[in-house]
Design a protein around this motif. Structure first.
Motif, mmCIF file in Angstrom:
data_model
loop_
_atom_site.group_PDB
_atom_site.id
_atom_site.type_symbol
_atom_site.label_atom_id
_atom_site.label_comp_id
_atom_site.label_asym_id
_atom_site.label_seq_id
_atom_site.Cartn_x
_atom_site.Cartn_y
_atom_site.Cartn_z
ATOM 1 N N ARG A 414 0.833 -1.192 0.000
ATOM 2 C CA ARG A 414 0.000 0.000 0.000
ATOM 3 C C ARG A 414 0.885 1.267 0.000
ATOM 4 O O ARG A 414 2.104 1.196 0.191
ATOM 5 N N LYS A 415 0.253 2.395 -0.193
ATOM 6 C CA LYS A 415 0.991 3.641 -0.331
ATOM 7 C C LYS A 415 1.443 4.201 1.016
ATOM 8 O O LYS A 415 2.485 4.834 1.091
ATOM 9 N N GLN A 416 0.696 4.019 2.090
ATOM 10 C CA GLN A 416 1.072 4.557 3.387
ATOM 11 C C GLN A 416 2.135 3.644 4.016
ATOM 12 O O GLN A 416 1.835 2.533 4.453
ATOM 13 N N VAL A 418 4.252 4.667 6.606
ATOM 14 C CA VAL A 418 4.684 5.184 7.911
ATOM 15 C C VAL A 418 4.854 4.058 8.932
ATOM 16 O O VAL A 418 5.805 4.070 9.719
#
Length: 635
Positions: A414-416, A418
């Protein structure tokens, strides 16, 4: 179930009866023993049946359970193993020749039971609490009987109650006078005789003690007992009445001996007596027999008989494996029953209680124009409910297909990112929802078509149409079957149970299916356990993973010979179906849902999987959440 007249109509606690049956089979180490209720406790050795006394029904539930379990334990551990059946038969013959046979038999029965209670407590100390409760309840009962019989002057009944209180007394202060009606010498002899009971160590010794006591009381008591408080512990099957061929062919003579001289020119009067009445479903095929005991002997011979055929019944009272003949009239139901009549010796595939129950399948007939019109009306009435449920299910399917599953250890990144820096073990992957699946479920709907459904059948049909239209739209196979037992044709050897296939599994998804539901009508009795076992077989043949059996009923089962065992048999059928992976749910219809004994009976049969519908108009609202739950589970 509504009844206009009730005779001994007591609710049966199915779980308690099953506990008693399991207790009897465990103590006997055999699955063949059964438990039945009777006026007095006893054991039938030939039938392998233990009879539990109905005396305990009036007591609170804890005392009632202990007393009934003491009956089972006393008969199985005591009577079955430690009572001499030959001595009991000899005692029965001896008692019949005495002047006070009732008092003698009942005194022997209570004495033998007390002797066996001590034997049972020695062999199984865990039974003491049951027998303590038994003696406590018996002592309370016989003290009341002693007072009542002393008031009404029933001396033999008073003496039996006093003797039981004396034999079970825990303290000399609890004693009551044994025979105040006797003189001083008689009382002295009785006081010396009754303690000899505690020396008895066998059935024969107990019998000799009872004979000695009653022989002494014959000089005092003016007559025999009025009431029956117990009976001999062993039911003597040898003395039961057996019907022989001579009994069947017996012709009783006329009470008068006068004769009538036939005159060739005399006029003969004949009268035709119709055999039809409003309880019969058809006018042909009925048998009417008369036994004439008064009349005049004549030389006339009746000409009403027809020549016999190979398929005729041997007797009108026996419904055997006969076939329709050319010289009689049979309806379509009779022809169907002849074709499906089971042969003897095939066991009991639908339960021991249903051994004589025969399966009669009625095929679906084309709906009439009236049924088509009524179906369109009801279909329009349930359309809003159907659309609402279908829309909810389709939205739920779409959500399942489009929803993403995140925080997975594998899949697409996924893009997140963190969590990669903030968590020790980050989950950075996701997966898209799986493609939409269809419902992997099948439904079987059983409809009680007994006579008590006559005021609920129309609303029940509306609920069935809702189920059918919803399941057909969602492409879920199902079957709707009405069941009943014909009370007019039921006999001890043959109980026809009709299964009317309103909608079969094969036809359930066809666009034209549905109007045949309106062919279901109320008939006679209902044998629920038989119908549930049959539908279970049909569902087990289906390949779907989720199997649901929905029973539409308005009360407890009632059929030929099914009154006492019907609740137990139905519960066992439900348990067997659930054990094999089928969800069984009952929809109880009618005002009886507000009656506490009825609610408890239904809960005993189906457990927590039951839905009470006091007003049949609420059926559609109760069905919607059930269908939604089952369909979601099928995915």
């Amino acid at each position: 179930m509504e009844r206009f007249m009730m005779f001994n109509d007591r609710p049966i606690d199915s779980f308690l009866v099953m506990q008693l049956s399991d207790l009897a089979q465990t103590l006997a180490r055999s699955r063949r023993w059964t438990v039945e209720f009777a006026a007095h406790s006893g054991v039938h050795l030939a039938k392998q049946t233990i009879y539990v006394s109905q005396l305990w029904d009036v007591y609170p539930l804890p005392d009632k359970e202990r007393a009934m379990k003491s009956d089972v334990a006393l008969r199985m551990v005591g009577t079955y193993r430690h009572t001499d059946a030959a001595a009991v038969r000899a005692f029965r013959r001896t008692a019949e020749a005495q002047r006070l046979p009732k008092l003698l038999k009942q005194l022997f029965s209570f004495a033998e039971d007390l002797r066996l209670e001590a034997v049972c407590e020695r062999e199984r100390p865990g039974l003491k609490r049951w027998f303590r409760a038994r003696r406590r309840l018996h002592r309370r009962y016989f003290f009341q009987q002693w007072q009542a019989n002393r008031t009404r002057g029933a001396l033999a009944d008073q003496f039996l109650a006093a003797m039981y209180l004396r034999l079970t007394a825990d303290s000399p202060l609890d004693d009551v006078p044994l025979a105040p009606m006797a003189d001083g010498a008689g009382q002295a002899r009785l006081e010396a005789l009754w303690p000899q009971f505690f020396d008895a160590s066998s059935t024969a010794e107990t019998a000799r003690w009872a004979l000695a006591v009653v022989e002494l009381m014959e000089r005092v008591l003016p007559g025999d007992m009025v009431n029956a408080y117990t009976s001999l512990p062993i039911v003597d099957h040898d003395e039961e009445r057996k019907m022989t061929l001579h009994d069947l062919k017996r012709t009783d003579p006329l009470e008068n001996r006068d004769t009538l001289n036939d005159s060739p020119s005399g006029e003969v009067h004949r009268q035709v007596l119709s055999t039809w009445h409003r309880e019969t479903s058809r006018t042909g095929g009925n048998f009417l027999r008369f036994e004439l005991e008064r009349g005049t002997r004549t030389g006339m011979f009746g000409d009403g008989a027809r020549p016999g055929e190979d398929g005729d019944q041997a007797l009108a009272i026996v419904q055997g494996t006969s076939r329709p003949t050319k010289r009689n009239e049979y309806g379509p139901e009779a022809h169907a029953s002849f074709g499906d009549h089971p042969s003897t010796g095939n066991g009991a595939p639908y339960g021991e209680v249903n051994r004589q129950a025969g399966l009669v399948l009625l095929p679906t007939s084309p709906p009439s124009p009236t049924h088509l019109e009524q179906y369109r009306t009801k279909q329009a009435a349930v359309a809003p409910y159907r659309k609402r449920l279908v829309r909810v299910m389709e939205q739920w399917l779409e959500h399942q297909r489009s929803a993403w599953r995140t925080n997975l250890p594998a899949g697409r990144l996924r893009k997140q990112l963190v969590p990669f820096f903030t968590e020790e073990r980050p989950r950075l992957f996701y997966k898209k929802g799986e493609p939409a699946r269809r419902f992997d479920a099948v439904f079987g709907l059983l409809v009680d078509c007994s006579a008590s459904m006559h005021d609920k059948m129309e609303e029940t049909k509306t609920g069935l149409i809702l189920c059918h239209e919803t399941l057909k739209t969602l492409r879920v196979p199902h079957a709707i079957v009405g069941f009943w037992e014909d009370a007019n044709e039921a006999t001890a050897s043959w109980q026809p149970n009709y299964m009317q296939m309103a909608i079969s599994f094969r036809q359930s998804l066809e666009p034209s299916s549905g109007p045949s539901i309106l062919q279901l009508e109320p008939h006679e009795d209902n044998r629920d356990g038989f119908a549930i076992r049959w539908m279970t077989e049909q569902l087990l043949c289906r390949p779907e993973a989720q199997k649901v059996l929905l029973v539409f009923s308005d009360g407890e089962p009632a059929a030929y010979g099914y009154e006492q065992n019907g609740i137990i048999d139905t519960h066992e059928a439900v348990v067997e179906a659930r054990r094999r992976g089928i969800e069984v749910v009952n929809l109880f219809l009618g005002r009886g849902a507000d009656d506490e004994p009825t609610r408890r009976t239904i809960e005993n049969i189906y457990g927590r999987f039951r839905v009470f519908v006091p007003h049949v108009s609420e059926l559609t609202d109760r069905l919607l959440p059930l269908l939604k739950t089952w369909l979601q589970k099928s995915l």
